[in-house]
Write a protein that holds these residues in place. Structure first.
Motif, short mmCIF file in Angstrom:
data_model
loop_
_atom_site.label_atom_id
_atom_site.label_comp_id
_atom_site.label_asym_id
_atom_site.label_seq_id
_atom_site.Cartn_x
_atom_site.Cartn_y
_atom_site.Cartn_z
N ARG A 162 0.83 -1.20 0.00
CA ARG A 162 0.00 0.00 0.00
C ARG A 162 0.87 1.25 0.00
NH1 ARG A 162 -3.51 2.79 -2.12
NH2 ARG A 162 -4.77 4.13 -0.79
N ALA A 163 1.97 1.24 0.73
CA ALA A 163 2.88 2.39 0.76
C ALA A 163 3.43 2.67 -0.63
CB ALA A 163 4.01 2.15 1.75
N TYR A 164 3.82 1.63 -1.36
CA TYR A 164 4.34 1.82 -2.71
C TYR A 164 3.24 2.27 -3.68
CZ TYR A 164 9.10 0.47 -1.79
OH TYR A 164 10.40 0.47 -1.33
N GLU A 165 2.01 1.80 -3.48
CA GLU A 165 0.89 2.29 -4.30
C GLU A 165 0.71 3.79 -4.08
OE1 GLU A 165 -2.55 0.08 -3.08
OE2 GLU A 165 -1.90 -1.75 -4.08
N LEU A 166 0.75 4.19 -2.82
CA LEU A 166 0.59 5.61 -2.51
C LEU A 166 1.75 6.43 -3.06
CD1 LEU A 166 -0.73 5.24 1.14
CD2 LEU A 166 -2.04 6.09 -0.83
N ALA A 167 2.96 5.91 -2.97
CA ALA A 167 4.13 6.61 -3.51
C ALA A 167 4.01 6.81 -5.02
CB ALA A 167 5.40 5.85 -3.17
N VAL A 201 10.41 6.79 -5.39
CA VAL A 201 9.17 6.51 -6.12
C VAL A 201 8.27 7.75 -6.12
CG1 VAL A 201 7.09 5.08 -6.21
CG2 VAL A 201 9.29 4.02 -5.69
N CYS A 202 8.18 8.40 -4.98
CA CYS A 202 7.39 9.64 -4.90
C CYS A 202 7.90 10.67 -5.89
CB CYS A 202 7.46 10.23 -3.49
SG CYS A 202 6.54 9.35 -2.22
N SER A 203 9.20 10.90 -5.90
CA SER A 203 9.76 11.94 -6.75
C SER A 203 9.57 11.62 -8.23
CB SER A 203 11.24 12.18 -6.44
OG SER A 203 12.02 11.08 -6.84
N ARG A 204 9.60 10.37 -8.59
CA ARG A 204 9.39 9.97 -9.99
C ARG A 204 7.94 10.19 -10.44
NH1 ARG A 204 12.78 4.34 -10.12
NH2 ARG A 204 14.83 5.29 -10.31
N ASN A 205 7.03 10.21 -9.50
CA ASN A 205 5.62 10.33 -9.83
C ASN A 205 4.99 11.66 -9.43
OD1 ASN A 205 4.80 7.54 -10.89
ND2 ASN A 205 6.10 7.11 -9.14
N TRP A 206 5.77 12.54 -8.81
CA TRP A 206 5.27 13.84 -8.39
C TRP A 206 5.00 14.69 -9.64
CZ3 TRP A 206 3.20 15.49 -4.15
CH2 TRP A 206 3.09 16.86 -3.88
#
Length: 72
Positions: free
Chosen positions: A13-18, A57-62
Motif C-alpha cells: 500500500r505504501a508503494y501504491e501511494l508513492a 518513487v514519490c519523486s518519480r511520480n510527483w
C-alpha cells in the motif's frame, strides 16, 4: 492476517501511494496509512533504506518532475 502478511500489505500500500503522484515524502504516506486505519505504519516503515526508496518513487511520480527532466 498474520504479522508478516500485515507488514507486506502495508509495504504494498505504501508503494501504491508513492506511485500515485499525491505524495512527495514518506511521512505523508504514513499519515495516509494511519487515516486509512492501518495500525503502526510508522513502525513498519521505519527503515532508512525503505524510506529512501519510497522517496524515490514519490519523486518519480510527483507532478511536474517529468517535464523538467533533461532540460537542465
Amino acid at each position: 492476517m498474520g504479522r508478516d502478511e500485515h507488514a507486506d500489505h502495508i509495504y504494498r500500500r505504501a508503494y501504491e501511494l508513492a506511485a500515485s503522484g499525491l505524495h512527495l515524502e514518506p511521512i505523508t504516506i504514513v499519515a495516509t496509512l494511519i487515516r486509512e486505519g492501518y495500525p503502526e505504519p510508522d513502525k513498519i516503515l521505519d527503515n532508512p533504506l525503505l524510506r529512501a526508496d519510497l522517496r524515490l518513487v514519490c519523486s518519480r511520480n510527483w507532478p511536474g518532475t517529468h517535464a523538467t527532466r533533461g532540460q537542465e
